[in-house]
Design a protein around this motif. Structure first.
Motif, PDB file in Angstrom:
ATOM      1  N   ASP A  97       0.858  -1.173   0.000  1.00  0.00           N
ATOM      2  CA  ASP A  97       0.000   0.000   0.000  1.00  0.00           C
ATOM      3  C   ASP A  97       0.901   1.231   0.000  1.00  0.00           C
ATOM      4  O   ASP A  97       1.547   1.540   1.004  1.00  0.00           O
ATOM      5  N   LYS A  98       0.946   1.929  -1.135  1.00  0.00           N
ATOM      6  CA  LYS A  98       1.851   3.067  -1.297  1.00  0.00           C
ATOM      7  C   LYS A  98       1.619   4.128  -0.228  1.00  0.00           C
ATOM      8  O   LYS A  98       2.559   4.641   0.366  1.00  0.00           O
ATOM      9  N   GLU A  99       0.367   4.452   0.050  1.00  0.00           N
ATOM     10  CA  GLU A  99       0.072   5.495   1.030  1.00  0.00           C
ATOM     11  C   GLU A  99       0.560   5.113   2.424  1.00  0.00           C
ATOM     12  O   GLU A  99       1.098   5.949   3.149  1.00  0.00           O
ATOM     13  N   LYS A 100       0.387   3.829   2.784  1.00  0.00           N
ATOM     14  CA  LYS A 100       0.855   3.375   4.107  1.00  0.00           C
ATOM     15  C   LYS A 100       2.372   3.404   4.181  1.00  0.00           C
ATOM     16  O   LYS A 100       2.938   3.751   5.227  1.00  0.00           O
ATOM     17  N   LEU A 101       3.050   3.034   3.105  1.00  0.00           N
ATOM     18  CA  LEU A 101       4.520   3.065   3.100  1.00  0.00           C
ATOM     19  C   LEU A 101       5.039   4.493   3.245  1.00  0.00           C
ATOM     20  O   LEU A 101       5.995   4.744   3.974  1.00  0.00           O
ATOM     21  N   VAL A 102       4.395   5.439   2.567  1.00  0.00           N
ATOM     22  CA  VAL A 102       4.804   6.840   2.680  1.00  0.00           C
ATOM     23  C   VAL A 102       4.556   7.328   4.109  1.00  0.00           C
ATOM     24  O   VAL A 102       5.403   7.999   4.706  1.00  0.00           O
ATOM     25  N   GLU A 103       3.411   6.970   4.674  1.00  0.00           N
ATOM     26  CA  GLU A 103       3.113   7.361   6.055  1.00  0.00           C
ATOM     27  C   GLU A 103       4.134   6.743   7.016  1.00  0.00           C
ATOM     28  O   GLU A 103       4.645   7.418   7.916  1.00  0.00           O
ATOM     29  N   LEU A 104       4.444   5.473   6.829  1.00  0.00           N
ATOM     30  CA  LEU A 104       5.429   4.789   7.672  1.00  0.00           C
ATOM     31  C   LEU A 104       6.792   5.466   7.571  1.00  0.00           C
ATOM     32  O   LEU A 104       7.471   5.671   8.575  1.00  0.00           O
ATOM     33  N   ALA A 105       7.199   5.830   6.370  1.00  0.00           N
ATOM     34  CA  ALA A 105       8.505   6.452   6.157  1.00  0.00           C
ATOM     35  C   ALA A 105       8.634   7.772   6.920  1.00  0.00           C
ATOM     36  O   ALA A 105       9.733   8.141   7.336  1.00  0.00           O
ATOM     37  N   HIS A 106       7.529   8.466   7.115  1.00  0.00           N
ATOM     38  CA  HIS A 106       7.564   9.780   7.764  1.00  0.00           C
ATOM     39  C   HIS A 106       7.025   9.760   9.191  1.00  0.00           C
ATOM     40  O   HIS A 106       6.950  10.796   9.840  1.00  0.00           O
ATOM     41  N   TYR A 107       6.693   8.584   9.699  1.00  0.00           N
ATOM     42  CA  TYR A 107       6.114   8.479  11.045  1.00  0.00           C
ATOM     43  C   TYR A 107       7.210   8.636  12.090  1.00  0.00           C
ATOM     44  O   TYR A 107       8.280   8.046  11.972  1.00  0.00           O
ATOM     45  N   LYS A 108       6.933   9.444  13.099  1.00  0.00           N
ATOM     46  CA  LYS A 108       7.920   9.691  14.155  1.00  0.00           C
ATOM     47  C   LYS A 108       7.459   9.093  15.473  1.00  0.00           C
ATOM     48  O   LYS A 108       6.267   9.023  15.757  1.00  0.00           O
ATOM     49  N   MET A 109       8.420   8.703  16.265  1.00  0.00           N
ATOM     50  CA  MET A 109       8.155   8.160  17.589  1.00  0.00           C
ATOM     51  C   MET A 109       7.538   9.258  18.444  1.00  0.00           C
ATOM     52  O   MET A 109       8.110  10.337  18.569  1.00  0.00           O
ATOM     53  N   PRO A 110       6.352   8.998  19.027  1.00  0.00           N
ATOM     54  CA  PRO A 110       5.646  10.064  19.747  1.00  0.00           C
ATOM     55  C   PRO A 110       6.066  10.267  21.202  1.00  0.00           C
ATOM     56  O   PRO A 110       5.627  11.223  21.830  1.00  0.00           O
ATOM     57  N   PHE A 111       6.916   9.400  21.745  1.00  0.00           N
ATOM     58  CA  PHE A 111       7.280   9.522  23.158  1.00  0.00           C
ATOM     59  C   PHE A 111       8.613   8.840  23.439  1.00  0.00           C
ATOM     60  O   PHE A 111       9.159   8.159  22.586  1.00  0.00           O
ATOM     61  N   GLY A 112       9.106   9.036  24.665  1.00  0.00           N
ATOM     62  CA  GLY A 112      10.285   8.315  25.132  1.00  0.00           C
ATOM     63  C   GLY A 112      11.605   8.903  24.683  1.00  0.00           C
ATOM     64  O   GLY A 112      11.692  10.019  24.175  1.00  0.00           O
ATOM     65  N   LYS A 113      12.634   8.117  24.877  1.00  0.00           N
ATOM     66  CA  LYS A 113      14.011   8.503  24.583  1.00  0.00           C
ATOM     67  C   LYS A 113      14.190   8.941  23.125  1.00  0.00           C
ATOM     68  O   LYS A 113      14.995   9.817  22.827  1.00  0.00           O
TER      69      LYS A 113
END
Length: 79
Positions: A6-22
């Motif tokens: 799924d191209k849209e999910k891959l693009v979202e995954l590539a730009h997804y950032k960790m929302p918490f923690g170290k």
């Protein structure tokens, strides 16, 4: 049976950032492999974050990080 990413999910995954923690605000692709393994052992969060962490672990474990970095460059995040 043909498997198509799924191209849209891959693009979202590539730009997804960790929302918490170290590693807060780090792209998931930049998370260290041992951290992802630890997360899987301790229990991944529910929802999209858990799904993306699991997927990123599989990607990194199979040496596919360059694919994610290419997606980041070719499909810049929309403002």
């Amino acid at each position: 049976m043909e498997i198509r990413p799924d191209k849209e999910k891959l693009v979202e995954l590539a730009h997804y950032k960790m929302p918490f923690g170290k590693f807060k605000d780090s792209y998931l692709v930049d998370l260290p492999l041992p951290y992802l393994v630890w997360f899987r052992q301790k229990g991944l969060p529910k929802g999209k974050l858990g799904e993306f962490l699991s997927t990123m672990l599989d990607i990194k474990d199979n040496g596919l990080e360059p694919m994610i970095r290419k997606i980041q460059k070719e499909f810049p995040q929309k403002s």
